[in-house]
Design a protein around this motif. Structure first.
Motif, PDB file in Angstrom:
ATOM      1  N   ASP A 499       0.590 -12.396  -0.082  1.00 43.82           N
ATOM      2  CA  ASP A 499       0.468 -11.235   0.565  1.00 43.82           C
ATOM      3  C   ASP A 499      -0.930 -10.915   0.764  1.00 43.82           C
ATOM      4  O   ASP A 499      -1.993 -11.616   0.396  1.00 43.82           O
ATOM      5  CB  ASP A 499       0.839 -10.459  -0.814  1.00 43.82           C
ATOM      6  N   GLU A 501      -4.746  -9.074   0.819  1.00 40.41           N
ATOM      7  CA  GLU A 501      -5.515  -8.285  -0.043  1.00 40.41           C
ATOM      8  C   GLU A 501      -6.029  -7.320   0.805  1.00 40.41           C
ATOM      9  O   GLU A 501      -6.407  -7.177   1.871  1.00 40.41           O
ATOM     10  CB  GLU A 501      -6.816  -9.214  -0.188  1.00 40.41           C
ATOM     11  N   SER A 531      -7.447  -5.046  -4.334  1.00 42.03           N
ATOM     12  CA  SER A 531      -6.311  -5.318  -5.039  1.00 42.03           C
ATOM     13  C   SER A 531      -5.668  -6.516  -4.411  1.00 42.03           C
ATOM     14  O   SER A 531      -5.812  -7.122  -3.029  1.00 42.03           O
ATOM     15  CB  SER A 531      -5.309  -3.959  -4.813  1.00 42.03           C
ATOM     16  N   ASN A 532      -4.764  -7.207  -5.251  1.00 49.49           N
ATOM     17  CA  ASN A 532      -3.700  -8.113  -4.550  1.00 49.49           C
ATOM     18  C   ASN A 532      -4.778  -9.481  -4.486  1.00 49.49           C
ATOM     19  O   ASN A 532      -4.611 -10.357  -3.290  1.00 49.49           O
ATOM     20  CB  ASN A 532      -3.134  -8.149  -3.366  1.00 49.49           C
ATOM     21  N   GLN A 553      -1.773 -14.480  -7.066  1.00 51.05           N
ATOM     22  CA  GLN A 553      -2.247 -13.136  -6.688  1.00 51.05           C
ATOM     23  C   GLN A 553      -1.815 -12.452  -7.946  1.00 51.05           C
ATOM     24  O   GLN A 553      -0.809 -12.323  -8.120  1.00 51.05           O
ATOM     25  CB  GLN A 553      -1.476 -12.829  -5.380  1.00 51.05           C
TER      26      GLN A 553
END
Length: 704
Positions: A499, A501, A531-532, A553
């Motif tokens: 995914d 960031e 995040s992520n 992640q």
């Protein structure tokens, strides 16, 4: 012991608050100092074209930006981008294996696909960027997704190429060093017609490098590189300018993945030993073909469009050395190699359209930017592998394997398209206040269900100028970084679709131009949260199926700190550029934390770093240089059990210029690492770059 940001932040805030008083006193002292002569200030540049996608001065840019001009890096006899970026302490180096260079800004690693720009175009920078074609290098700090789309939270590197000249230009250069390396350079420019409406700039480079580290058969690592660059400008009409640019790089070198550190943070083996096989190499061929068209509607409005097609092909015959399982003594237990021959085909096609204008409404001035850009990415790979984890002993020759990537009849391919649209307005409310507001929409499309990414990236800034030579600013910005697939077959999560960031930054800073604009002082405090976060960690033990790492992640990453910088003229004869950074960087993980990184510091994120480079002109013909680089202690693995000691490296140089038969001839001598300091540079415990000892360089340049 690490400081908490609350303490350092209060100290920095107090220092920033005191700037007006200090600046006023320096200005009074400046007014009493008589400056004679007419020397040009080559150490300071007032504009960074990449920061605002236009020629807006640094004083009107509510963002921390460092501009490194080619004059400084020419003085330092820099041969690669790493030696350029050492002039900004917010940039720290990472691994240099596989004939490429990795960098971190404010502790965040730059992506090869989105962290590097040339004239505002994103480049695939999986190789050592040529610097001989560059006019300046701009370090844009913090998220820049509002203007450039996918980019990291730490910032961007924008490389601005040399432009054609109206008048005749011809520079010839030659440099060598105590390893026996040589580099020949030609830089020429001028007009091709009497009206000077057709102009050119060309750069040719031939470099043969001999490195100081040795393979186990006694051979040194070598590099063979040549570069051709041509930039043409056509004044089609008084209002229409066409620019065409082409460069071609061929770069072949042996592989040196770096050193290994044991669990006690000690370098395994000697400083000069290369663990890769002497037959391992990378062979890069890179081409860029670009065009830009600029049309001025009038003195206030213009439209500019550009396109660049980058073709990057690489062959990599690698021995992939690794410590044997459960061993840290390759001399007793041997070590393993896993040879393979690989062909990589990267294609980056980029384009943009920018409309810029200046207008006034109700007495309020606006500098408007409206535009869009696109990126089309393609990657293809052929690969054949030999014996995995073949055990070898140090000093024992291993024959080159009979591997040929042409034997792979199943080409691995991936591609995506990225589009973005942006609107930015720099609003001048009055002489003291300016406001910057902008927003961007991004969309990245990939084949497959659920592979598309979307993002909205706002940016907001305020500039307050209590006097015409100084200001304070604050900004808020966001970053958006698609991650793609895990592309390492030795990773547990190979081919996992990651995914994006997302990052956001708050920054408070100040900028002051003193000594009649000759010296720029800057300061900033920042807080970045991502995040992520994607984290790749080496496994303690190789799995049964040969997996060596795991990519996941989870959670957040937070970097807080402060920066100070100075650049320009201190007196008629004395010039300097310098900076320092304090950084508090850590992972903040959630409940799913297989790597147990909560509270840990990322690799190559030193708490303190600093640099300075000065030039003192003894006479009009003789100049002396002195420099120093400090990098604090850094961790070499994600779990922070292995570290690299901090170090200070001193450099010095001298140059003498004379006139010979109408040409200005300059002779320069530089000594890097003057006191022969042993140190470790960037990279992890499995690929650390070993710092070179005392290094002497000599250069001769003629300007006709």
């Amino acid at each position: 012991m690490r400081f908490k940001l609350s303490t350092s932040g209060m100290a920095v805030m107090a220092a920033l608050t005191a700037v007006p008083a200090v600046a006023e006193q320096m200005t009074q002292d400046m007014e009493r100092m008589e400056v004679t002569g007419n020397r040009f200030n080559d150490y300071k540049t007032g504009v960074a074209s990449g920061a605002m996608r236009g020629d807006i001065s640094l004083m009107e840019t509510p963002q921390s930006v460092t501009v490194i001009p080619d004059f400084v890096t020419d003085e330092q006899l820099a041969t690669n981008l790493s030696e350029v970026l050492v002039n900004d302490s917010s940039v720290t180096g990472g691994s240099e294996k596989w004939n490429r260079q990795v960098f971190n800004i404010r502790g965040f690693e730059l992506s090869s696909g989105s962290g590097y720009l040339i004239n505002g175009h994103q480049q695939w920078s999986h190789y050592v960027q040529p610097i001989e074609t560059l006019q300046q290098v701009e370090v844009l700090k913090g998220p820049s997704s509002m203007l450039y789309g996918q980019s990291g939270p730490g910032g961007l590197i924008n490389m601005v190429t040399k432009k054609p000249t109206h008048d005749r230009l011809l520079n010839l250069g030659f440099d060598t060093d105590d390893n026996g390396s040589t580099r020949l350079q030609l830089d020429a420019g001028g007009s091709l017609n009497e009206a000077q409406s057709i102009r050119y700039r060309t750069v040719l480079v031939k470099q043969d490098s001999q490195y100081w580290r040795e393979y186990q058969n006694g051979d040194n690592q070598e590099r063979d590189r040549w570069l051709g660059y041509l930039n043409l400008e056509f004044d089609v009409t008084d209002d229409l300018l066409l620019a065409l640019r082409y460069d071609h790089t061929e770069d072949k070198t042996g592989i040196d993945r770096g050193g290994w550190l044991n669990d006690d943070s000690q370098l395994i083996g000697g400083r000069e030993i290369i663990w890769d096989m002497p037959w391992a190499f990378t062979d890069n061929t890179v081409e860029n073909l670009g065009a830009e068209l600029t049309y001025h509607f009038n003195s206030q409005w213009q439209v500019k469009t550009g396109y660049n097609d980058q073709q990057f092909n690489r062959q990599r015959l690698d021995s992939a050395p690794a410590l044997a399982k459960n061993s840290q003594d390759p001399f007793a237990d041997g070590y393993t190699i896993s040879a393979f021959d690989r062909y990589d085909d990267w294609q980056h096609k980029t384009g943009f359209v920018d409309i810029t204008g200046q207008f006034t409404t109700a007495g309020i001035e606006h500098q408007l930017l409206l535009g869009g850009n696109m990126l089309k990415y393609y990657y293809g790979q052929l690969r054949v592998s030999g014996t995995k984890n073949q055990l070898v002993m140090p000093g024992s020759p291993v024959a080159r394997p009979a591997l040929d990537y042409h034997d792979d009849d199943t080409k691995s391919e991936s591609d995506y398209k990225h589009y973005g649209f942006y609107l930015q307005d720099l609003i001048t409310l009055n002489e003291q206040w300016k406001v910057l507001a902008g927003v961007r929409y991004d969309e990245q499309k990939k084949d497959g269900v659920g592979n598309n990414s979307y993002a909205v990236s706002p940016k907001f800034g305020v500039i307050y100028s209590p006097v015409d030579y100084g200001n304070f600013y604050v900004n808020y910005s966001k970053s958006f970084t698609p991650q793609g697939l895990v592309n390492d077959e030795n990773d547990v999560n190979y081919k996992l679709n990651l995914d994006p960031e997302y990052g956001e930054q708050y920054e408070l800073g100040t900028k002051w131009e003193l000594f009649d604009g000759g010296l720029l002082l800057t300061g900033a405090v920042f807080d970045i949260k991502v995040s992520n976060v994607t984290v790749t960690q080496q496994l303690a033990n190789v799995t049964a199926d040969g997996k060596q790492s795991i990519t996941t992640q989870s959670g957040e990453q937070r970097h807080r700190g402060m920066e100070l910088g100075a650049q320009g003229r201190l007196s008629e004869q004395w010039f300097m550029t310098g900076s320092m950074m304090y950084l508090d960087a850590e992972y903040v993980r959630d409940e799913y934390d297989p790597q147990q990184l909560d509270g840990k510091t990322p690799i190559d994120a030193p708490e303190w770093s600093a640099n300075v480079w000065t030039r003192y002109e003894m006479t009009e013909d003789l100049a002396l240089n002195f420099g120093a680089v400090y990098v604090g202690e850094r961790f070499a693995n994600q779990t922070n059990t292995i570290s690299k000691a901090g170090y200070v490296r001193f450099d010095m140089g001298a140059a003498y210029t004379m006139n010979i038969l109408g040409a200005d001839v300059s002779v320069r001598m530089n000594v890097k690492n003057l006191f022969d300091k042993d140190y470790l540079d960037g990279g992890s415990n499995t690929d650390v770059t070993v710092g070179e000892g005392r290094h002497l360089s000599l250069a001769l340049e003629s300007r006709f």
